[in-house]
Design a protein around this motif. Structure first.
Motif, PDB file in Angstrom:
ATOM      1  N   ILE A 122       0.858  -1.185   0.000  1.00 34.38           N
ATOM      2  CA  ILE A 122       0.000   0.000   0.000  1.00 34.38           C
ATOM      3  C   ILE A 122       0.892   1.232   0.000  1.00 34.38           C
ATOM      4  O   ILE A 122       1.853   1.326   0.777  1.00 34.38           O
ATOM      5  N   SER A 123       0.571   2.170  -0.884  1.00 37.64           N
ATOM      6  CA  SER A 123       1.297   3.427  -0.973  1.00 37.64           C
ATOM      7  C   SER A 123       0.309   4.556  -0.712  1.00 37.64           C
ATOM      8  O   SER A 123      -0.554   4.833  -1.546  1.00 37.64           O
ATOM      9  N   ASN A 162      -6.084 -12.656 -17.055  1.00 39.60           N
ATOM     10  CA  ASN A 162      -5.007 -12.070 -16.261  1.00 39.60           C
ATOM     11  C   ASN A 162      -3.867 -11.494 -17.100  1.00 39.60           C
ATOM     12  O   ASN A 162      -2.737 -11.379 -16.639  1.00 39.60           O
ATOM     13  N   THR A 163      -4.119 -11.107 -18.350  1.00 39.82           N
ATOM     14  CA  THR A 163      -3.071 -10.501 -19.177  1.00 39.82           C
ATOM     15  C   THR A 163      -3.206  -8.986 -19.171  1.00 39.82           C
ATOM     16  O   THR A 163      -4.231  -8.431 -18.809  1.00 39.82           O
ATOM     17  N   ASP A 164      -2.141  -8.299 -19.613  1.00 40.88           N
ATOM     18  CA  ASP A 164      -2.108  -6.833 -19.726  1.00 40.88           C
ATOM     19  C   ASP A 164      -2.614  -6.181 -18.445  1.00 40.88           C
ATOM     20  O   ASP A 164      -3.562  -5.410 -18.430  1.00 40.88           O
ATOM     21  N   ARG A 165      -1.938  -6.478 -17.361  1.00 36.72           N
ATOM     22  CA  ARG A 165      -2.356  -5.992 -16.058  1.00 36.72           C
ATOM     23  C   ARG A 165      -2.114  -4.506 -15.903  1.00 36.72           C
ATOM     24  O   ARG A 165      -1.248  -3.922 -16.542  1.00 36.72           O
ATOM     25  N   PHE A 166      -2.894  -3.901 -15.021  1.00 34.93           N
ATOM     26  CA  PHE A 166      -2.662  -2.508 -14.651  1.00 34.93           C
ATOM     27  C   PHE A 166      -1.455  -2.456 -13.727  1.00 34.93           C
ATOM     28  O   PHE A 166      -1.378  -3.200 -12.745  1.00 34.93           O
ATOM     29  N   ILE A 167      -0.525  -1.580 -14.040  1.00 34.61           N
ATOM     30  CA  ILE A 167       0.659  -1.390 -13.211  1.00 34.61           C
ATOM     31  C   ILE A 167       0.672   0.058 -12.751  1.00 34.61           C
ATOM     32  O   ILE A 167       0.685   0.976 -13.565  1.00 34.61           O
ATOM     33  N   GLY A 168       0.632   0.257 -11.456  1.00 36.70           N
ATOM     34  CA  GLY A 168       0.580   1.600 -10.899  1.00 36.70           C
ATOM     35  C   GLY A 168      -0.254   1.603  -9.637  1.00 36.70           C
ATOM     36  O   GLY A 168      -0.424   0.574  -8.982  1.00 36.70           O
ATOM     37  N   LEU A 169      -0.794   2.763  -9.298  1.00 37.47           N
ATOM     38  CA  LEU A 169      -1.559   2.916  -8.071  1.00 37.47           C
ATOM     39  C   LEU A 169      -3.044   2.856  -8.350  1.00 37.47           C
ATOM     40  O   LEU A 169      -3.544   3.543  -9.238  1.00 37.47           O
ATOM     41  N   LEU A 208      -3.398   0.959  -3.560  1.00 39.40           N
ATOM     42  CA  LEU A 208      -2.645  -0.267  -3.787  1.00 39.40           C
ATOM     43  C   LEU A 208      -1.585  -0.001  -4.845  1.00 39.40           C
ATOM     44  O   LEU A 208      -1.849   0.639  -5.864  1.00 39.40           O
ATOM     45  N   ASN A 209      -0.373  -0.505  -4.612  1.00 37.90           N
ATOM     46  CA  ASN A 209       0.722  -0.323  -5.556  1.00 37.90           C
ATOM     47  C   ASN A 209       0.867  -1.623  -6.355  1.00 37.90           C
ATOM     48  O   ASN A 209       1.528  -2.564  -5.928  1.00 37.90           O
TER      49      ASN A 209
END
Length: 190
Positions: free
Chosen positions: A18-19, A150-157, A23-24
């Motif tokens: 958690i940031s 479960n492909t091309d996941r979101f990466i970030g907050l 969620l990070n």
């Protein structure tokens, strides 16, 4: 959210740090699954993400049921971002045709998606991005931060995810109240 425990979720795989208030998510973080499959018909889904590093076909939400797949993803290019729904059963139906909206250079973004049997509506930072859409009879999600298998996941907050029932006398007030809370937590538009 409108259905409370529907958005209670569990994480399989690696823990998710958690940031601040968010969620990070990363390419190696665990997969978030909701307690039950959520139908988006007759609701407005409101969620907060940090889109600084977003790439085309990032999946915010998804669901797979046999040969049928649903997902909410991003379509991006130099002129901005469109949040689109994708429904796949043999062929893919993309629920968009919306104008692209230029995002701020940094910070959190407020995204709203409203789904009915006849139209897919989106708002990005309070700006409507609705086009003429072909819709489907229903739309389901059960994963957060990932989509089609479960492909091309979101990466970030990713911050709060809230689902508000539409078509009620108190729907407008409820949406405004949610935006007010998110503005206080993340600085997103009202």
């Amino acid at each position: 959210g409108a259905l409370g425990p529907t958005f209670n979720a569990t994480v399989s795989g690696n823990p998710i740090p958690i940031s601040g208030n968010a969620l990070n998510l990363s390419s190696t973080s665990g997969v978030i699954s909701t307690a039950t499959t959520a139908s988006l018909t007759g609701v407005r889904l409101i969620f907060v993400v940090n889109v600084e590093n977003i790439v085309n076909l990032t999946r915010f939400f998804g669901h797979v049921n046999g040969a049928i797949n649903w997902e909410i993803s991003a379509s991006v290019n130099a002129s901005g971002l469109v949040v689109q729904g994708r429904y796949t059963s043999g062929t893919t139906v993309v629920l968009s045709n919306s104008p692209r909206i230029k995002l701020p250079a940094s910070g959190f973004c407020l995204i709203e998606v409203e789904f009915s049997a006849t139209q897919w509506k989106t708002w990005i930072n309070g700006v409507a991005a609705t086009g003429t859409n072909t819709s489907v009879s229903d739309f389901y999600i059960s994963t957060i931060g990932s989509g089609l298998r479960n492909t091309d996941r979101f990466i970030g907050l990713m911050g709060d995810v809230v689902r508000v029932l539409t078509g009620r006398g108190d729907s407008t007030a409820a949406i405004s109240a949610v935006k007010s809370v998110l503005n206080g937590k993340f600085g997103t538009p009202l």
